[in-house]
Scaffold this motif. Sequence first.
Motif, PDB file in Angstrom:
ATOM      1  N   LEU A 137       6.736  -2.634 -10.624  1.00  0.00           N
ATOM      2  CA  LEU A 137       6.456  -2.454 -12.045  1.00  0.00           C
ATOM      3  C   LEU A 137       5.013  -2.023 -12.275  1.00  0.00           C
ATOM      4  O   LEU A 137       4.731  -1.131 -13.084  1.00  0.00           O
ATOM      5  CB  LEU A 137       6.754  -3.752 -12.797  1.00  0.00           C
ATOM      6  N   SER A 138       4.084  -2.627 -11.539  1.00  0.00           N
ATOM      7  CA  SER A 138       2.674  -2.307 -11.741  1.00  0.00           C
ATOM      8  C   SER A 138       2.304  -0.935 -11.193  1.00  0.00           C
ATOM      9  O   SER A 138       1.327  -0.331 -11.648  1.00  0.00           O
ATOM     10  CB  SER A 138       1.790  -3.383 -11.095  1.00  0.00           C
ATOM     11  N   THR A 139       3.061  -0.439 -10.224  1.00  0.00           N
ATOM     12  CA  THR A 139       2.730   0.856  -9.620  1.00  0.00           C
ATOM     13  C   THR A 139       3.511   2.008 -10.266  1.00  0.00           C
ATOM     14  O   THR A 139       2.927   3.026 -10.639  1.00  0.00           O
ATOM     15  CB  THR A 139       2.990   0.837  -8.104  1.00  0.00           C
ATOM     16  N   PHE A 140       4.807   1.855 -10.402  1.00  0.00           N
ATOM     17  CA  PHE A 140       5.620   2.914 -11.003  1.00  0.00           C
ATOM     18  C   PHE A 140       5.614   2.864 -12.528  1.00  0.00           C
ATOM     19  O   PHE A 140       5.810   3.888 -13.184  1.00  0.00           O
ATOM     20  CB  PHE A 140       7.070   2.829 -10.508  1.00  0.00           C
ATOM     21  N   GLY A 141       5.419   1.662 -13.084  1.00  0.00           N
ATOM     22  CA  GLY A 141       5.524   1.507 -14.524  1.00  0.00           C
ATOM     23  C   GLY A 141       6.971   1.391 -14.963  1.00  0.00           C
ATOM     24  O   GLY A 141       7.890   1.806 -14.244  1.00  0.00           O
ATOM     25  N   HIS A 166       0.835  -1.204   0.000  1.00  0.00           N
ATOM     26  CA  HIS A 166       0.000   0.000   0.000  1.00  0.00           C
ATOM     27  C   HIS A 166       0.872   1.256   0.000  1.00  0.00           C
ATOM     28  O   HIS A 166       0.598   2.228  -0.726  1.00  0.00           O
ATOM     29  CB  HIS A 166      -0.924   0.001   1.214  1.00  0.00           C
ATOM     30  N   GLY A 167       1.928   1.242   0.810  1.00  0.00           N
ATOM     31  CA  GLY A 167       2.812   2.393   0.884  1.00  0.00           C
ATOM     32  C   GLY A 167       3.515   2.674  -0.430  1.00  0.00           C
ATOM     33  O   GLY A 167       3.664   3.831  -0.839  1.00  0.00           O
ATOM     34  N   ILE A 168       3.948   1.608  -1.115  1.00  0.00           N
ATOM     35  CA  ILE A 168       4.577   1.767  -2.429  1.00  0.00           C
ATOM     36  C   ILE A 168       3.572   2.327  -3.427  1.00  0.00           C
ATOM     37  O   ILE A 168       3.888   3.220  -4.229  1.00  0.00           O
ATOM     38  CB  ILE A 168       5.142   0.417  -2.913  1.00  0.00           C
ATOM     39  N   HIS A 169       2.350   1.822  -3.375  1.00  0.00           N
ATOM     40  CA  HIS A 169       1.309   2.290  -4.295  1.00  0.00           C
ATOM     41  C   HIS A 169       1.063   3.784  -4.099  1.00  0.00           C
ATOM     42  O   HIS A 169       0.956   4.550  -5.070  1.00  0.00           O
ATOM     43  CB  HIS A 169       0.021   1.502  -4.075  1.00  0.00           C
ATOM     44  N   SER A 213      10.550   8.230  -8.880  1.00  0.00           N
ATOM     45  CA  SER A 213      10.997   7.004  -9.539  1.00  0.00           C
ATOM     46  C   SER A 213      11.408   6.001  -8.463  1.00  0.00           C
ATOM     47  O   SER A 213      11.343   6.293  -7.267  1.00  0.00           O
ATOM     48  CB  SER A 213      12.156   7.296 -10.490  1.00  0.00           C
ATOM     49  N   CYS A 214      11.872   4.826  -8.883  1.00  0.00           N
ATOM     50  CA  CYS A 214      12.195   3.767  -7.918  1.00  0.00           C
ATOM     51  C   CYS A 214      13.338   2.913  -8.448  1.00  0.00           C
ATOM     52  O   CYS A 214      13.352   2.554  -9.633  1.00  0.00           O
ATOM     53  CB  CYS A 214      10.950   2.906  -7.681  1.00  0.00           C
ATOM     54  N   GLY A 222      15.282   0.580 -20.865  1.00  0.00           N
ATOM     55  CA  GLY A 222      15.062   1.729 -20.002  1.00  0.00           C
ATOM     56  C   GLY A 222      15.418   1.431 -18.563  1.00  0.00           C
ATOM     57  O   GLY A 222      16.142   2.192 -17.910  1.00  0.00           O
ATOM     58  N   ILE A 223      14.939   0.317 -18.046  1.00  0.00           N
ATOM     59  CA  ILE A 223      15.183  -0.042 -16.651  1.00  0.00           C
ATOM     60  C   ILE A 223      16.669  -0.328 -16.416  1.00  0.00           C
ATOM     61  O   ILE A 223      17.208  -0.022 -15.345  1.00  0.00           O
ATOM     62  CB  ILE A 223      14.309  -1.246 -16.249  1.00  0.00           C
TER      63      ILE A 223
END
Length: 274
Positions: A218-222, A178-181, A190-191, A262-263
């Motif tokens: 990946l699902s939250t930051f893209g 939740h905190g990451i989201h 970014s992360c 990119g990553i």
Amino acid sequence: MTLDAHQHFWHYDPVKDAWIDETMTAIRRDFLPADLEPVLAANGVEGCVAVQASQSLGETEFLLALADRHDFIRGVVGWVDLRAPEVSDQLARFADHPKFVGVRHVVQAEPEGFMLNPDFQRGIAALREFDLTYDILILQHQLEEASALVGAFPDQPFVLDHLAKPQVSNGMDPAWAHGIHRLADYPNVSCKLSGLVTETTDWQWQTDDFRPFIDHALSTFGPDRLMFGSDWPVCRLAADYSEVKEIVENVLAGLSEAERAGILGGNAQRFYGC
């Protein structure tokens, strides 16, 4: 370019580096560019970003001096006292160096409320004057406070180090997720996919242990806001460099070639301007 967005150099000192305790014999020595350069070459990594490991202006001078002598060090995330009244003067001292790209403070060791302190936030505000980034080094319980920080500075580029150090061996904690989201909801953050191998019990792991954490990032930051970092030489406590890189490559195997590129470098080049 393949770029390691997070690694360290140091001349080991048992007083200055007291965090390197008796259980960490693998890293209780000097680690300098001559140690890292062949490791990067062997793993197809063309450059790196050196990140502060000690909280002193001397640390920033040390890293920039190394960067002057070694082209593969593409950027330096140093330290200044962001709480100091003269923070702008400290930043100006290094701002003309082309490889001075950002600042970090070891907030994980600070008390609750540190990131919301007006003195600290005055220092964060000063970063924009010099076009500098800020690396967020925190633990899971500080994620909510970090969200409040980044929300107060929407034009400041931030990057979260080590995914806020989740306890990987215990599985994914819903509070961490939740905190990451929440943090990822802010587009100026970014992360780094870094520092995970040492967040395991007795430094024992399998690649699949990391998959849910990387997938959640990946699902939250893209894919456009994630960057690979080895956390070398700290990673050597639990894995060698090639293993750390392979973890990220294996988990990201389903992405497009452009997303993986990119990553593994492009995002860090864009974020740090190096």
